[in-house]
Structures are given as C-alpha cells and as structure tokens.
Design an enzyme around this catalytic site. Sequence first.
Site, PDB file in Angstrom:
ATOM      1  N   HIS A 201      -4.381   6.643   2.297  1.00  0.00           N
ATOM      2  CA  HIS A 201      -4.607   5.315   1.732  1.00  0.00           C
ATOM      3  C   HIS A 201      -6.014   4.857   2.126  1.00  0.00           C
ATOM      4  O   HIS A 201      -6.398   4.940   3.295  1.00  0.00           O
ATOM      5  CB  HIS A 201      -3.543   4.359   2.267  1.00  0.00           C
ATOM      6  CG  HIS A 201      -3.823   2.928   1.939  1.00  0.00           C
ATOM      7  ND1 HIS A 201      -4.223   2.515   0.688  1.00  0.00           N
ATOM      8  CD2 HIS A 201      -3.770   1.801   2.708  1.00  0.00           C
ATOM      9  CE1 HIS A 201      -4.393   1.211   0.689  1.00  0.00           C
ATOM     10  NE2 HIS A 201      -4.133   0.755   1.901  1.00  0.00           N
TER      11      HIS A 201
ATOM     12  N   ASN B   5     -10.154  -1.262  -0.896  1.00  0.00           N
ATOM     13  CA  ASN B   5      -8.714  -1.044  -0.737  1.00  0.00           C
ATOM     14  C   ASN B   5      -7.996  -1.535  -2.003  1.00  0.00           C
ATOM     15  O   ASN B   5      -7.955  -2.731  -2.271  1.00  0.00           O
ATOM     16  CB  ASN B   5      -8.249  -1.827   0.499  1.00  0.00           C
ATOM     17  CG  ASN B   5      -6.769  -1.689   0.776  1.00  0.00           C
ATOM     18  OD1 ASN B   5      -6.001  -1.245  -0.086  1.00  0.00           O
ATOM     19  ND2 ASN B   5      -6.351  -2.087   1.960  1.00  0.00           N
TER      20      ASN B   5
ATOM     21  N   CYS C 237       0.811  -1.225   0.000  1.00  0.00           N
ATOM     22  CA  CYS C 237       0.000   0.000   0.000  1.00  0.00           C
ATOM     23  C   CYS C 237       0.846   1.277   0.000  1.00  0.00           C
ATOM     24  O   CYS C 237       0.356   2.343  -0.351  1.00  0.00           O
ATOM     25  CB  CYS C 237      -0.930  -0.013   1.199  1.00  0.00           C
ATOM     26  SG  CYS C 237      -1.940  -1.500   1.216  1.00  0.00           S
TER      27      CYS C 237
HETATM   28  O1  UT7 Z   1      -4.081  -1.928   3.159  1.00  0.00           O
HETATM   29  C1  UT7 Z   1      -3.331  -2.669   4.083  1.00  0.00           C
HETATM   30  C2  UT7 Z   1      -3.603  -2.172   5.429  1.00  0.00           C
HETATM   31  N1  UT7 Z   1      -4.795  -2.793   5.941  1.00  0.00           N
HETATM   32  C3  UT7 Z   1      -5.545  -2.164   6.829  1.00  0.00           C
HETATM   33  O2  UT7 Z   1      -5.288  -1.049   7.135  1.00  0.00           O
HETATM   34  C4  UT7 Z   1      -6.680  -2.916   7.474  1.00  0.00           C
HETATM   35  C5  UT7 Z   1      -6.781  -2.519   8.926  1.00  0.00           C
HETATM   36  N2  UT7 Z   1      -7.834  -3.255   9.638  1.00  0.00           N
HETATM   37  C6  UT7 Z   1      -9.140  -3.021   9.433  1.00  0.00           C
HETATM   38  O3  UT7 Z   1      -9.516  -2.233   8.604  1.00  0.00           O
HETATM   39  C7  UT7 Z   1     -10.146  -3.745  10.313  1.00  0.00           C
HETATM   40  O4  UT7 Z   1      -9.468  -4.383  11.378  1.00  0.00           O
HETATM   41  C8  UT7 Z   1     -11.005  -4.793   9.540  1.00  0.00           C
HETATM   42  C9  UT7 Z   1     -11.984  -4.084   8.620  1.00  0.00           C
HETATM   43  C10 UT7 Z   1     -10.107  -5.712   8.740  1.00  0.00           C
HETATM   44  C11 UT7 Z   1     -11.820  -5.633  10.524  1.00  0.00           C
HETATM   45  O5  UT7 Z   1     -12.624  -4.786  11.346  1.00  0.00           O
HETATM   46  P1  UT7 Z   1     -12.632  -4.993  12.924  1.00  0.00           P
HETATM   47  O6  UT7 Z   1     -13.585  -4.036  13.479  1.00  0.00           O
HETATM   48  O7  UT7 Z   1     -11.228  -4.926  13.415  1.00  0.00           O
HETATM   49  O8  UT7 Z   1     -13.248  -6.438  13.058  1.00  0.00           O
HETATM   50  P2  UT7 Z   1     -12.607  -7.719  13.777  1.00  0.00           P
HETATM   51  O9  UT7 Z   1     -11.493  -8.276  12.970  1.00  0.00           O
HETATM   52  O10 UT7 Z   1     -12.358  -7.401  15.222  1.00  0.00           O
HETATM   53  O11 UT7 Z   1     -13.828  -8.725  13.717  1.00  0.00           O
HETATM   54  C12 UT7 Z   1     -15.032  -8.491  14.482  1.00  0.00           C
HETATM   55  C13 UT7 Z   1     -15.981  -9.645  14.208  1.00  0.00           C
HETATM   56  C14 UT7 Z   1     -15.348 -11.018  14.371  1.00  0.00           C
HETATM   57  O12 UT7 Z   1     -16.344 -11.863  14.914  1.00  0.00           O
HETATM   58  P3  UT7 Z   1     -16.332 -12.207  16.495  1.00  0.00           P
HETATM   59  O13 UT7 Z   1     -14.997 -12.845  16.759  1.00  0.00           O
HETATM   60  O14 UT7 Z   1     -16.487 -10.887  17.189  1.00  0.00           O
HETATM   61  O15 UT7 Z   1     -17.500 -13.121  16.636  1.00  0.00           O
HETATM   62  C15 UT7 Z   1     -15.072 -11.451  12.964  1.00  0.00           C
HETATM   63  O16 UT7 Z   1     -15.070 -12.855  12.812  1.00  0.00           O
HETATM   64  O17 UT7 Z   1     -16.440  -9.568  12.854  1.00  0.00           O
HETATM   65  C16 UT7 Z   1     -16.249 -10.845  12.211  1.00  0.00           C
HETATM   66  N3  UT7 Z   1     -16.004 -10.605  10.800  1.00  0.00           N
HETATM   67  C17 UT7 Z   1     -16.993 -10.456   9.905  1.00  0.00           C
HETATM   68  N4  UT7 Z   1     -18.331 -10.510  10.038  1.00  0.00           N
HETATM   69  C18 UT7 Z   1     -19.063 -10.312   8.933  1.00  0.00           C
HETATM   70  C19 UT7 Z   1     -14.795 -10.452  10.165  1.00  0.00           C
HETATM   71  N5  UT7 Z   1     -15.015 -10.215   8.861  1.00  0.00           N
HETATM   72  C20 UT7 Z   1     -16.363 -10.214   8.677  1.00  0.00           C
HETATM   73  C21 UT7 Z   1     -17.189 -10.018   7.562  1.00  0.00           C
HETATM   74  N6  UT7 Z   1     -18.533 -10.067   7.730  1.00  0.00           N
HETATM   75  N7  UT7 Z   1     -16.691  -9.759   6.320  1.00  0.00           N
END
Ligand code: UT7
Length: 320
Positions: free
Chosen positions: A245, A275, A111
């Site tokens: 980004h 992204n 990125c």
């Molecule tokens: O470009 C490279 C750099 N990348 C980034 O900057 C990405 C940075 N990270 C993020 O943007 C966020 O961390 C994400 C968008 C990837 C994830 O969001 P989050 O609020 O951190 O969610 P999480 O990973 O804590 O997941 C929360 C819940 C989990 O379920 P439980 O364990 O709470 O039951 C996940 O399993 O959401 C679940 N989950 C989903 N649910 C529905 C993860 N992906 C999905 C999905 N749909 N697509």
Amino acid sequence: MSFNILGTGSSTPKRVVTNNELSAFLDTSDEWIFTRTGIKERRVLTDESLIMLSKEACAKALADAGVMGSEIDMIICSTVRGDFISPAMACLIAKEVNPNCRYFYDVNMGCCGFISALDMADAFFKANKVKKALIVCAESITRLCDWQDRSTCVLFGDAVAAVVLGEGNSMRSIKMSVYPSYENLYITASTGNNPFVEEKFSNDYIAMNGQEVYKFAVSSILKDIHEVLESLGFASNDISFYLMHQANMRIVEAVKSRLGLASEKFPCNIEKYGNTSSASIPLLLDELNKANTITKGDKLLFGAFGAGLSTGVCVLEWCK
Ligand code: UT7
C-alpha cells in the site's frame, strides 16, 4: 477452485496537484512532503465523477482481460465514499458494465479494501457461484480531506483501479487482520440536522495520528507477511514483487529493510499519486502489468494497512 487475475485497468483524475501548489496555501513545503513521504504530486477529482473514472478503468481492465462486460457475474467496489452515500457504487458500475450481473457489493475497508474484496471474491469462486468477477477500487479521498490540515491533506490522492478475475488456482493465500480501534484513523459520520440530537456532528474529514498509524503499519504488516510466507513455506526472497500500500515511502523502506530484500522487489508509484487508499495496490499492479515488468510465473505479494485498524496480505502467482 479460486481465481486468477485476468486483466487490469485504471483511471486517474486529470488534475495534477504538486507539492509546490499546496505550499501556496498551507504551511508546508515540497521538501517536507517529499522527504517525509516520497510524494511529489497527486491527482485530485475536480469536475469528474468517480463513476466516470470507474467506467474507464473497468473498460480498460475488461479489454486487457479479453472479457466482455456481459460475462461479469459479480462486481465488488471498494470505496470509502462513492459519488453517493446511497446507492452503492457497485450498482452504478453494474449499469455501465453488466446490468444483469448477479452479485454486487460495496466494501468500506479503507486502504485494505482491495485485499478484502479479493478475499470475498475467493469465497464466491470457491463456492462455484461466479465464473468472472470485477473488483473496482474507486477512491475519492481528497473529498474527505480538510484542506486546511497540512498533516493529512498533503498525503492523499484520488484514483480508480480495476481487476478482472476468472476461475483459476493462482491465488495462494489471503489473510486479513483487524486490531479494532478507531481513535488514530477515522472519519466521523455527520448526524445531519436531526432536531432530536443535541450534540450534532457535521465534520466528515479524515483525522489521523500519523505517528501511531505508522508504527502500527510497520509492525503489523511485517507480522502478517511473515505468517503468510511461513504458511506457504516461502522464504521472503521467493516473492518476485512486493506491492505494498502506497501510504509512505518510509513504510515501504522499513518493510524492505526488515525483510532484508533489494529495492527492485518493492516497486512504488507514490511519488506520482500519493496515498489513494484501496486503489493504490491495483493502480501499481496495472502500471507493472502494462509495462510488462511482471511476467507469467512471478509471485506477487500485496500488503495493505489502514483504518480499522486493519491489515491485509495476499500472495498469488501472476498468470497472464
Ligand atoms: O493509508 C492509511 C494509513 N496511513 C499511514 O500509513 C500514514 C502513516 N503515517 C505517516 O506516514 C507519517 O506519520 C506522516 C507522513 C503522516 C507524518 O510524518 P512524521 O514523520 O510522523 O511527522 P510528524 O507527524 O511527527 O510531524 C513532525 C512535524 C510536526 O511539527 P513539530 O511538532 O515537530 O514542530 C508537524 O506539525 O512536522 C509537522 N508537519 C508538517 N510540516 C510541514 C506535519 N505535517 C506537515 C506538513 N508540512 N505537511
């Protein structure tokens, strides 16, 4: 003497994939994706190649700059993976733009690739080695996604965005930083079918610990932004537009509120493209340029973060 940005162009795949289409085969929803990331839809490469899109993006950038392909001395292509592992995308682009081009490189900086390419170009301009350069951010991240992994595939999209650079002094500062660690964001390289390797890897999908990358992104990019602004003697409000980004709308919001600035200074298009790795900042820049949102004299800050883990910040004055 460094560079000015003379023109911009972009090209995206024709196939639009909405969040609702993803929820047809993944345990996800439009509501989850949009509220957690700001993404509504993304573009996905299907029957097009990255080189086809690159050719179009470069032609548009050259036309916008009023520069002929034959004038381009250097091509830097930022890509995590081009149409081929070898040859480099820069060689394929040279065939389309200027086969007599003197310097051609691919950079694989995820990125941060756009800022990294600007940083390289800056050195070439300062050394008087080039008069015109083309930076092409060509990303096909959807080819590297595991489409059964809802935690990653919903986030990414494909795009190509290009900028033409010419000699000038509008570039004020570039800072790249690396915080070396791969565990939270990586793509393994296949070992192939080498009979001498006992433990073979064939998986080349993106693996990401979203929460850790999120924390890294917000803290590190803010640190770098503060350092760059301070080195220039700028207050955060002196920047006309922050082009961050486009990884997650919540990251952009966090940076905006920590800097205490208005939303108008943080244009976004993540809703439409997701992204797109290194293409995200020049894709946004192209939109703003074509809509005449940015005007001569505006001070722009580009801020990127991603694999490495790395960050990159560039401040320049828009001079078109
Ligand atoms: O470009 C490279 C750099 N990348 C980034 O900057 C990405 C940075 N990270 C993020 O943007 C966020 O961390 C994400 C968008 C990837 C994830 O969001 P989050 O609020 O951190 O969610 P999480 O990973 O804590 O997941 C929360 C819940 C989990 O379920 P439980 O364990 O709470 O039951 C996940 O399993 O959401 C679940 N989950 C989903 N649910 C529905 C993860 N992906 C999905 C999905 N749909 N697509």
